[in-house]
Design an enzyme around this catalytic site. Structure first.
Site, PDB file in Angstrom:
ATOM      1  N   ASP A 147      20.469  41.925  11.161  1.00 50.51           N
ATOM      2  CA  ASP A 147      21.742  41.922  11.886  1.00 50.51           C
ATOM      3  C   ASP A 147      22.883  41.922  10.866  1.00 50.51           C
ATOM      4  O   ASP A 147      22.644  41.851   9.660  1.00 50.51           O
ATOM      5  CB  ASP A 147      21.821  40.748  12.870  1.00 50.51           C
ATOM      6  N   ASP A 176      15.518  41.667  21.175  1.00 50.69           N
ATOM      7  CA  ASP A 176      15.156  40.582  20.263  1.00 50.69           C
ATOM      8  C   ASP A 176      15.651  39.274  20.858  1.00 50.69           C
ATOM      9  O   ASP A 176      16.599  39.267  21.648  1.00 50.69           O
ATOM     10  CB  ASP A 176      15.857  40.741  18.904  1.00 50.69           C
ATOM     11  N   CYS A 236      -6.022  36.274  27.400  1.00 52.01           N
ATOM     12  CA  CYS A 236      -5.144  36.611  26.271  1.00 52.01           C
ATOM     13  C   CYS A 236      -5.971  36.842  25.004  1.00 52.01           C
ATOM     14  O   CYS A 236      -6.839  36.040  24.675  1.00 52.01           O
ATOM     15  CB  CYS A 236      -4.145  35.471  26.055  1.00 52.01           C
ATOM     16  N   CYS A 282      -4.943  36.646  21.931  1.00 56.06           N
ATOM     17  CA  CYS A 282      -4.355  36.045  20.730  1.00 56.06           C
ATOM     18  C   CYS A 282      -5.381  35.124  20.054  1.00 56.06           C
ATOM     19  O   CYS A 282      -6.339  34.683  20.688  1.00 56.06           O
ATOM     20  CB  CYS A 282      -3.069  35.280  21.076  1.00 56.06           C
ATOM     21  N   CYS A 295      -5.983  31.688  22.050  1.00 58.73           N
ATOM     22  CA  CYS A 295      -6.754  31.747  23.294  1.00 58.73           C
ATOM     23  C   CYS A 295      -8.170  32.250  23.048  1.00 58.73           C
ATOM     24  O   CYS A 295      -9.124  31.740  23.643  1.00 58.73           O
ATOM     25  CB  CYS A 295      -6.054  32.639  24.321  1.00 58.73           C
ATOM     26  N   HIS A 337       0.529  32.681  20.245  1.00 56.33           N
ATOM     27  CA  HIS A 337       0.277  33.095  21.630  1.00 56.33           C
ATOM     28  C   HIS A 337       1.517  33.752  22.242  1.00 56.33           C
ATOM     29  O   HIS A 337       1.419  34.810  22.875  1.00 56.33           O
ATOM     30  CB  HIS A 337      -0.156  31.894  22.478  1.00 56.33           C
TER      31      HIS A 337
HETATM   32 ZN   LIG Z   1      -2.983  33.505  23.837  1.00 56.23          ZN
END
Ligand SMILES: [Zn+2]
Length: 412
Positions: free
Chosen positions: A92, A272, A310, A312, A315, A341
């Site tokens: 930015d 963002d 999920c 990730c 998880c 996550h």
């Molecule tokens: Zn997750």
């Protein structure tokens, strides 16, 4: 120079899928950019971010300029090398943080005058200085310095002045950037201002679009400051409709799933926000059924992962909600686990949107997502209104879900 290719358009809404090729690879759009205030995302390393599949992050110029400072970043060969980040980076302008974090900031035609947090001396951030700092950081996308005013300012004359000055500052950024030799690898984005006033927005759009050949993309700035959501989406829609098709459109400062999907439907490509990573550190995990507040006692004996579907690392390893409940505010490892996550959740929301647009099923994707996310809470009225304006009716057919007058935030 950036290469921007539109790959598919939704037949109903204004959503589109595109491919943005920058110096550090390809970023598929629409995308959500996690915010790494100071180099790495709080709680994650650059390598972890990369392993999650993130291809574009945002660094704050204001923070990098204070610490480690331009000199060290310059000697390191830029922020990519400094933090070991191999993908795309957006910085930015530093202006927004200056106005929001620094005391005694005074905006003049020359630039933003502020008190140095180190020396207490008056220091000036000019459009040229902002470009110079962003050149040293080496982001693939750099932002013009704009004159930022709160979206809640009742002073129309001040909003008008800031909008017109942002156009003049854009010209100064373009001149500096085009003479820097950096324009082959770094890409300047303009920021549309004009507050909540559609006439001022229109005037800003007209002037900035005239400068299209000197900018790689356009941001919609000056929103997400607490304004009415029904005003917010109308301004986003107005800007997205007028901005040229062959440039990416970036809506600054949005990160709630419903905001992201509404903006994508209105034609936005990038967004963002610190929200998903900040809320993770406070123990809130984002899921397709709404945010889950892991600090609540009901999770003390909940041995399921945050979201069994999920992918990730948190998880898929089976980390239980109970474990997270017990340590979330005490152990950095828990904040770290929820941060990963939440970043993957944001990527799944946007990745799902891209797949649906490519498959011609984006309106169904929106209806399914909103039905799951707001099943208990009710649809926020503004989301219903915004999506109706682009041909998607959340209340169509079998709608057992009521409409909620609130803003949409749901904390269980
Ligand atoms: Zn997750």
């Amino acid at each position: 120079m950036a290469k921007f290719e539109v790959l598919a358009k939704c037949h109903t809404t204004r959503a589109r899928v595109s491919r943005l090729t920058l110096s550090h690879g390809i970023t598929p759009l629409p995308t959500f950019m996690p915010v790494a205030t100071q180099a790495a995302i709080k709680g994650l390393t650059a390598q972890q971010m990369e392993s999650l599949g993130v291809t574009l992050i945002l660094n704050n110029t204001y923070h990098l300029n204070l610490r480690p400072g331009v000199q060290i970043l310059g000697e390191a060969g830029g922020a990519h090398k400094f933090q070991g980040w191999h993908k795309n980076l957006l910085t930015d302008s530093g202006g927004f943080q200056l106005v929001s974090l620094s005391k005694f900031t005074k905006i003049t035609e020359q630039g933003a005058l502020f008190e140095s947090p180190f020396t207490g001396e008056p220091t000036m951030l000019t459009p040229e200085e902002s470009m110079s700092i962003q050149h040293a950081i080496g982001g693939d996308i750099i932002m013009q310095l704009d004159d930022v005013v709160s979206s809640m300012t009742p002073d129309r004359a001040r909003v008008e002045e800031a909008m017109e000055r942002s156009v003049r500052w854009l010209d100064r950024c373009i001149t500096y950037h085009n003479n820097s030799g950096k324009q082959t690898t770094q890409n300047l984005f303009a920021i549309v201002q004009g507050g909540l006033d559609s006439e001022l927005r229109d005037r800003c759009l007209t002037q900035m679009i005239e400068r299209k050949n000197d900018v790689a993309g356009f941001a919609i700035g000056g929103l997400s400051g607490g304004e009415e959501k029904d005003v917010f989406w109308r301004i986003v829609k107005q800007c997205a409709e007028r901005l040229p098709d062959d440039r990416p459109r970036y809506c600054m400062g949005i990160g709630f799933a419903e905001d992201l999907l509404v903006c994508v439907a209105l034609g936005v490509d990038m967004a963002d926000c610190v929200f998903p990573t900040r809320t993770a550190r406070f123990g809130v995990a984002l899921t397709h059924r709404g945010p889950v507040n892991l600090r609540l006692a009901k999770y003390a004996y909940d041995f399921e992962p945050i979201d069994p579907d999920c992918p990730c690392p948190t998880c898929s390893a089976g980390t239980s909600r109970a474990m997270l409940y017990h340590v979330i505010t005490r152990e950095t490892a828990a904040a770290h686990a929820v941060t990963m996550h939440n970043i993957v959740f944001q990527a799944r929301v946007m990745g799902g949107a891209r797949d649906a647009i490519l498959n011609g099923t984006f309106p169904d994707y929106l209806r399914t997502f909103f039905a799951n996310y707001f099943a208990d809470f009710g649809y926020p009225q503004w989301c219903v209104n915004a999506l109706r304006s682009v041909g998607v009716d959340l209340l169509e057919g079998d709608s057992k879900i009521k409409v909620n007058k609130g803003t949409g935030a749901k904390w269980e």
